[in-house]
Motif scaffolding. Structure first.
Motif, mmCIF file in Angstrom:
data_model
loop_
_atom_site.group_PDB
_atom_site.id
_atom_site.type_symbol
_atom_site.label_atom_id
_atom_site.label_comp_id
_atom_site.label_asym_id
_atom_site.label_seq_id
_atom_site.Cartn_x
_atom_site.Cartn_y
_atom_site.Cartn_z
ATOM 1 N N LEU A 1 -2.046 6.603 -6.196
ATOM 2 C CA LEU A 1 -1.097 5.813 -5.419
ATOM 3 C C LEU A 1 -0.980 4.406 -5.993
ATOM 4 C CD1 LEU A 1 0.867 5.449 -3.120
ATOM 5 C CD2 LEU A 1 -1.086 5.065 -1.580
ATOM 6 N N HIS B 1 0.824 -1.206 0.000
ATOM 7 C CA HIS B 1 0.000 0.000 0.000
ATOM 8 C C HIS B 1 0.859 1.257 0.000
ATOM 9 C CE1 HIS B 1 -3.432 -2.611 1.629
ATOM 10 N NE2 HIS B 1 -3.495 -2.503 0.335
ATOM 11 N N ASP B 2 2.144 1.065 -0.309
ATOM 12 C CA ASP B 2 3.064 2.189 -0.467
ATOM 13 C C ASP B 2 4.159 1.759 -1.433
ATOM 14 O OD1 ASP B 2 5.562 1.258 1.174
ATOM 15 O OD2 ASP B 2 3.849 0.893 2.496
ATOM 16 N N THR B 3 4.857 2.722 -2.007
ATOM 17 C CA THR B 3 5.861 2.416 -3.030
ATOM 18 C C THR B 3 7.085 1.718 -2.451
ATOM 19 O OG1 THR B 3 6.767 4.656 -2.841
ATOM 20 C CG2 THR B 3 5.128 4.274 -4.578
ATOM 21 N N ILE C 1 -6.361 2.337 -0.830
ATOM 22 C CA ILE C 1 -5.560 3.324 -1.547
ATOM 23 C C ILE C 1 -6.352 3.890 -2.719
ATOM 24 C CG2 ILE C 1 -3.365 2.281 -0.889
ATOM 25 C CD1 ILE C 1 -3.239 1.065 -3.715
ATOM 26 N N ILE D 1 2.479 2.631 -7.070
ATOM 27 C CA ILE D 1 2.903 1.364 -6.472
ATOM 28 C C ILE D 1 3.232 0.345 -7.567
ATOM 29 C CG2 ILE D 1 2.067 -0.638 -5.169
ATOM 30 C CD1 ILE D 1 0.525 1.443 -3.398
#
Length: 156
Positions: A115, A87-89, A111, A119
């Motif tokens: 985003l 849920h984040d890069t 998300i 990702i």
């Protein structure tokens, strides 16, 4: 890159956005469904995508559901697959670099579209580092092979 993508009804809209984003970047994208908001069994889609990757028909996979959790659990039941929820890069990058994950899973209820695109981009542009991580990934594969050789418990 040849990418398999799939989702359940909770993530159908986000999958369309991610799919279009990947196509615009020149990737070949094969859509395993679902294609509308009618309820489906997400394990069926996750397993189909994971099997296609293990069989060498696709290089990477993107799976989406409400949280990304169910898709990750389901895809990881396919021997040889490493699916990682991100849920984040940073997590997406580490999934590739440290764990050699072939599939990233995303949660449409967690998300947003921008985003999600970031990702997926980071996941696809990252490569496995090998080195010390190679020993860890090999240990996972060894355990998986050993488990596959064991008889199943009744009712399992």
């Amino acid at each position: 890159m040849n990418i398999a993508i799939g989702c359940d009804e909770a993530a159908c809209d986000l999958k369309r956005i991610v799919r279009q984003h990947l196509l615009a970047q020149g990737h070949e994208v094969i859509d395993f469904g679902t294609h509308d908001n009618a309820p489906v069994l997400y394990p069926d889609i996750a397993i189909a995508v994971a099997q296609a990757i293990v069989q060498g028909r696709h290089e990477r996979g993107v799976l989406l559901c409400g949280t990304g959790i169910g898709m990750a659990i389901s895809a990881n039941k396919v021997r040889g697959i490493r699916a990682a929820q991100a849920h984040d890069t940073y997590s997406a990058e580490r999934a590739r670099r440290s764990n050699d994950a072939q599939i990233v899973t995303l949660g449409a209820r967690v998300i947003g579209a921008e985003l999600a695109k970031s990702i997926v981009d980071r996941f696809l542009e990252s490569a496995f580092d090998g080195g010390r991580s190679a020993l860890k990934v090999a240990a996972i594969s060894d355990y998986e092979r050993a488990q596959a050789a064991l008889p199943r418990a009744p009712g399992a």
